[in-house]
Motif scaffolding. Structure first.
Motif, PDB file in Angstrom:
ATOM      1  N   GLY A 258       0.801  -1.213   0.000  1.00 41.22           N
ATOM      2  CA  GLY A 258       0.000   0.000   0.000  1.00 41.22           C
ATOM      3  C   GLY A 258       0.836   1.265   0.000  1.00 41.22           C
ATOM      4  N   LEU A 259       1.985   1.213   0.672  1.00 32.13           N
ATOM      5  CA  LEU A 259       2.823   2.406   0.790  1.00 32.13           C
ATOM      6  C   LEU A 259       3.788   2.577  -0.379  1.00 32.13           C
ATOM      7  CD1 LEU A 259       3.716   2.156   4.595  1.00 32.13           C
ATOM      8  CD2 LEU A 259       2.114   3.771   3.549  1.00 32.13           C
ATOM      9  N   LEU A 260       4.382   1.457  -0.833  1.00 31.60           N
ATOM     10  CA  LEU A 260       5.488   1.547  -1.796  1.00 31.60           C
ATOM     11  C   LEU A 260       5.257   0.770  -3.082  1.00 31.60           C
ATOM     12  CD1 LEU A 260       8.390   1.074   0.795  1.00 31.60           C
ATOM     13  CD2 LEU A 260       7.623   3.230  -0.219  1.00 31.60           C
ATOM     14  N   GLY A 261       4.196  -0.050  -3.129  1.00 31.10           N
ATOM     15  CA  GLY A 261       3.920  -0.797  -4.341  1.00 31.10           C
ATOM     16  C   GLY A 261       4.340  -2.252  -4.250  1.00 31.10           C
ATOM     17  N   PRO A 262       3.836  -3.097  -5.158  1.00 29.30           N
ATOM     18  CA  PRO A 262       4.111  -4.539  -5.104  1.00 29.30           C
ATOM     19  C   PRO A 262       5.573  -4.903  -5.332  1.00 29.30           C
ATOM     20  CG  PRO A 262       2.947  -3.952  -7.124  1.00 29.30           C
ATOM     21  CD  PRO A 262       2.921  -2.748  -6.253  1.00 29.30           C
ATOM     22  N   GLN A 263       6.306  -4.088  -6.099  1.00 22.68           N
ATOM     23  CA  GLN A 263       7.706  -4.410  -6.354  1.00 22.68           C
ATOM     24  C   GLN A 263       8.520  -4.342  -5.067  1.00 22.68           C
ATOM     25  OE1 GLN A 263       9.763  -1.783  -9.104  1.00 22.68           O
ATOM     26  NE2 GLN A 263      10.955  -3.492  -9.921  1.00 22.68           N
ATOM     27  N   GLN A 264       8.313  -3.310  -4.270  1.00 21.85           N
ATOM     28  CA  GLN A 264       9.036  -3.191  -3.009  1.00 21.85           C
ATOM     29  C   GLN A 264       8.620  -4.289  -2.035  1.00 21.85           C
ATOM     30  OE1 GLN A 264      11.541  -0.938  -2.236  1.00 21.85           O
ATOM     31  NE2 GLN A 264      11.422  -0.508  -4.438  1.00 21.85           N
ATOM     32  N   SER A 265       7.365  -4.701  -2.091  1.00 23.06           N
ATOM     33  CA  SER A 265       6.930  -5.802  -1.242  1.00 23.06           C
ATOM     34  C   SER A 265       7.656  -7.095  -1.604  1.00 23.06           C
ATOM     35  CB  SER A 265       5.417  -5.997  -1.378  1.00 23.06           C
ATOM     36  OG  SER A 265       4.960  -7.042  -0.564  1.00 23.06           O
ATOM     37  N   ALA A 266       7.926  -7.292  -2.888  1.00 27.90           N
ATOM     38  CA  ALA A 266       8.690  -8.469  -3.315  1.00 27.90           C
ATOM     39  C   ALA A 266      10.109  -8.419  -2.753  1.00 27.90           C
ATOM     40  CB  ALA A 266       8.724  -8.543  -4.834  1.00 27.90           C
ATOM     41  N   TYR A 267      10.711  -7.236  -2.722  1.00 26.74           N
ATOM     42  CA  TYR A 267      12.062  -7.105  -2.173  1.00 26.74           C
ATOM     43  C   TYR A 267      12.090  -7.380  -0.672  1.00 26.74           C
ATOM     44  CZ  TYR A 267      12.956  -4.705  -6.608  1.00 26.74           C
ATOM     45  OH  TYR A 267      13.059  -4.396  -7.944  1.00 26.74           O
ATOM     46  N   LEU A 268      10.960  -7.138  -0.002  1.00 24.81           N
ATOM     47  CA  LEU A 268      10.875  -7.385   1.440  1.00 24.81           C
ATOM     48  C   LEU A 268      10.933  -8.881   1.756  1.00 24.81           C
ATOM     49  CD1 LEU A 268      10.154  -6.574   4.420  1.00 24.81           C
ATOM     50  CD2 LEU A 268       7.746  -6.679   3.707  1.00 24.81           C
ATOM     51  N   LEU A 269      10.372  -9.721   0.898  1.00 19.71           N
ATOM     52  CA  LEU A 269      10.178 -11.141   1.190  1.00 19.71           C
ATOM     53  C   LEU A 269      11.447 -11.873   1.606  1.00 19.71           C
ATOM     54  CD1 LEU A 269       8.368 -13.619   1.294  1.00 19.71           C
ATOM     55  CD2 LEU A 269       8.740 -13.928  -1.157  1.00 19.71           C
ATOM     56  N   PRO A 270      12.555 -11.852   0.815  1.00 22.96           N
ATOM     57  CA  PRO A 270      13.735 -12.624   1.237  1.00 22.96           C
ATOM     58  C   PRO A 270      14.349 -12.124   2.538  1.00 22.96           C
ATOM     59  CG  PRO A 270      14.245 -11.265  -0.676  1.00 22.96           C
ATOM     60  CD  PRO A 270      12.765 -11.211  -0.502  1.00 22.96           C
TER      61      PRO A 270
END
Length: 461
Positions: A258-270
Motif C-alpha cells: 500500500g505504501l510503496l507498491g508490489p515491487q518493493q513488497s517483493a524485495y521485502l520477502l527474502p
C-alpha cells in the motif's frame, strides 16, 4: 586434541538443556531448508497458477491451525515437564481442543469458499476437497503440537527427525503427484505426508516417551498438571501476544504494498524470511530453557546464563555474517533485490542483538506464568514497527521496515534489560504465579475432588 574435543561434545550433549536446544536449532535449519527446496521444486513442476493456488491453500490451513490451537503448544512446553501423572491427560486435552476448533473453523471457511465463489474462481473448492481440507487442518494441528510435546518431554531430537522425514516425503510426493492427474497437487503433497506420519510419531509419544516421562517425573515434589485458572491465564496472555506477532509479520507485506507498491513488497520477502529463520534459532534455544527451568526454578537463572552464552557464540555471529554478506546473499534472488534490500537485511540482523534481551525476558515471563505482559510487549512491538514503517517510508523507502524494527527492539531491550540483568544475577528469581488453592480442594486438569465440580473436563482415550 581430537579426543578432547569429542569428549567435550559428548559432555555438552549429555546435558538435556543443551541437547534439546541444539536439536531445536537443527529442526529450524531443516525446516527452512526443506521449505525453500519445496517451493523451488513446485515452481519448476507446476504452473504459476497452480503454485499460487496451492500456496494460498497451504497458508490458509496453517493460519487456521495457528489461530485455533490457542497457543496450546507453548503451554505444553511450560507445563508438560512437571505434569507427572497428569501428562497424558494434558496432551489429550490439547489434542481435543486444537483439533475440534481447527476442524470447525476449517469447515466454516470451506463452506464459504464453496458457496460464495464461482467454480472458475481460484479459491473455489469442491465438496470433496473441502472435506480433505478439514481433515488436513485437524491433522496439521496435531502434527505441530507434537513438536512442543517432544520438547516438553525433553526429547527434542525427535522434532528434527520428524520434520526431516516429512520434508523428504513431501518433496518426493510433490514430484510424483506432478506426473499424475491429481488436482491440487501442491496442497495434496503438503498435507498427505502429515496424515501418513501422524500414526507412527503419535505411537512413539503414547507408547514410549509419555510412559517414560511419567515414571521419571511422577515422584518429583509438586508434579501435576497446572490449576485450571493458571492454565487459562497462561494461554490467554500467550495467545494474545501470538496474535499481535502474527498480525505484524502477516500485515507488513500488505502495508508495504500500500505504501510503496508490489515491487518493493517483493524485495521485502527474502529479507523477512531470513530474519524469521534467525529469530526462530533464538526461540529454539530458549524453548529448551523453558523446559529445564520449569523442572528446576531455583536454578533457572544459572541455566539462562548458559543459554545466553550460547546465543552469543552461535546466533549473534551468524547474524553478523549474514549482515556482512547481505548484498551477496540477495544476489541469489537478482540484482534488484541486492540493490533494494541489502540495508534492510543488515538492519534486521543488527536488531538480533537487542532481541536477545527481549527473548530472555519472554522466557522469564513464561517461567513465572505471567503471559499478560507478553501480550503488551508484542502489542508495543507491533505499534512501533507498523507506525514507524508508515511514517518513514516516504523518506527512506523500504528501509523504513528495518529502521522501525530496530527501533522497536532497542526500545523494548532498554525497558526490559534491568529485569533480565537482575534475573541473570540471581537477585530477581522466578516466582511462578499460581491461583491460591484450598489444600482440601486442589483443582487440576483431570482430577475431580469431591468438594468441587468446577473443573476442566477429563478427556478420555
Amino acid at each position: 586434541m581430537v579426543a578432547g574435543r569429542l569428549q567435550s561434545v559428548r559432555r555438552e550433549m549429555s546435558n538435556p538443556l543443551y541437547r534439546n536446544a541444539y536439536a531445536l536449532m537443527l529442526n529450524t535449519i531443516v525446516n527452512s531448508g526443506f521449505g525453500l527446496l519445496y517451493w523451488i521444486f513446485a515452481a519448476r513442476t507446476y504452473s504459476p497458477e497452480d503454485v499460487g493456488r496451492g500456496s494460498a491453500l497451504v497458508n490458509l490451513m496453517m493460519l487456521i491451525s495457528v489461530l485455533t490451537t490457542l497457543n496450546f503448544g507453548q503451554a505444553l512446553v511450560r507445563f508438560l515437564p512437571t505434569a507427572g501423572n497428569d501428562s497424558a491427560r494434558l496432551v489429550r486435552l490439547a489434542y481435543a481442543i486444537s483439533t475440534g476448533l481447527g476442524a470447525l473453523v476449517a469447515a466454516v471457511v470451506m463452506t464459504y469458499l464453496h458457496l460464495a465463489r464461482s467454480p472458475g474462481d481460484p479459491l473455489w473448492v469442491s465438496p470433496g476437497f473441502a472435506a480433505w481440507f478439514v481433515v488436513s487442518t485437524a491433522a496439521w494441528s496435531i502434527f505441530n503440537l507434537q513438536d512442543q510435546i517432544y520438547t516438553g518431554l525433553r526429547s527434542a531430537m525427535w522434532v528434527a527427525l520428524k520434520n526431516g522425514v516429512y520434508g523428504v516425503v513431501k518433496l518426493v510426493l510433490l514430484v510424483i503427484v506432478a506426473l499424475t492427474s491429481v488436482e491440487d497437487g501442491v496442497f495434496t503433497s503438503w498435507s498427505a505426508p502429515v496424515l501418513a506420519l501422524l500414526v507412527p510419531f503419535s505411537l512413539l509419544i503414547t507408547r514410549r516417551l509419555l510412559p517414560r516421562h511419567i515414571a521419571e517425573s511422577a515422584a518429583e515434589p509438586g508434579s501435576g498438571a497446572p490449576e485450571k485458572n493458571t492454565l487459562r491465564r497462561y494461554m490467554a496472555g500467550d495467545y494474545a501476544g501470538q496474535v499481535f506477532n502474527q498480525a505484524t509479520s502477516s500485515f507488513l507485506p500488505v502495508l508495504v504494498i500500500g505504501l510503496l507498491g508490489p515491487q518493493q513488497s517483493a524485495y521485502l520477502l527474502p529479507a523477512q524470511t531470513v530474519f524469521i529463520a534467525m529469530n526462530m534459532l533464538s526461540i529454539a534455544i530458549t524453548s529448551s530453557l523453558v523446559v529445564e527451568g520449569s523442572r528446576d526454578p531455583a536454578r533457572a537463572h544459572l541455566l539462562a546464563r548458559s543459554i545466553a552464552r550460547r546465543i552469543a557464540v552461535i546466533v549473534l555471529p551468524a547474524a553478523l555474517v549474514i549482515g556482512l554478506a547481505a548484498p551477496l546473499l540477495l544476489l541469489l534472488y537478482g540484482r534488484d533485490y541486492a540493490e533494494n534490500a541489502s540495508l534492510l537485511l543488515q538492519l534486521l540482523m543488527v536488531s538480533m542483538l537487542p532481541r536477545v534481551v527481549v527473548t530472555l525476558w519472554m522466557t522469564r515471563s513464561r517461567l513465572a506464568n505471567r503471559t499478560a505482559p507478553l501480550a503488551v510487549q508484542q502489542l508495543v512491538h507491533a505499534i512501533v514497527v507498523l507506525t514507524g514503517t508508515t511514517l518513514l517510508s516516504p523518506i527512506v523507502g523500504l528501509d523504513a521496515v528495518g529502521w522501525s524494527w530496530l527501533a522497536a527492539e532497542l526500545l523494548l531491550a532498554v525497558v526490559l534489560a534491568p529485569v533480565v540483568v537482575r534475573w541473570l544475577r540471581g537477585t530477581h528469581p522466578v516466582q511462578p504465579r499460581t491461583q491460591p488453592v484450598d489444600p482440601d480442594a486442589t483443582e487440576v486438569i483431570g482430577r475431580v475432588p469431591d468438594q468441587s465440580t468446577d473443573r476442566i473436563p477429563r478427556v478420555r482415550d
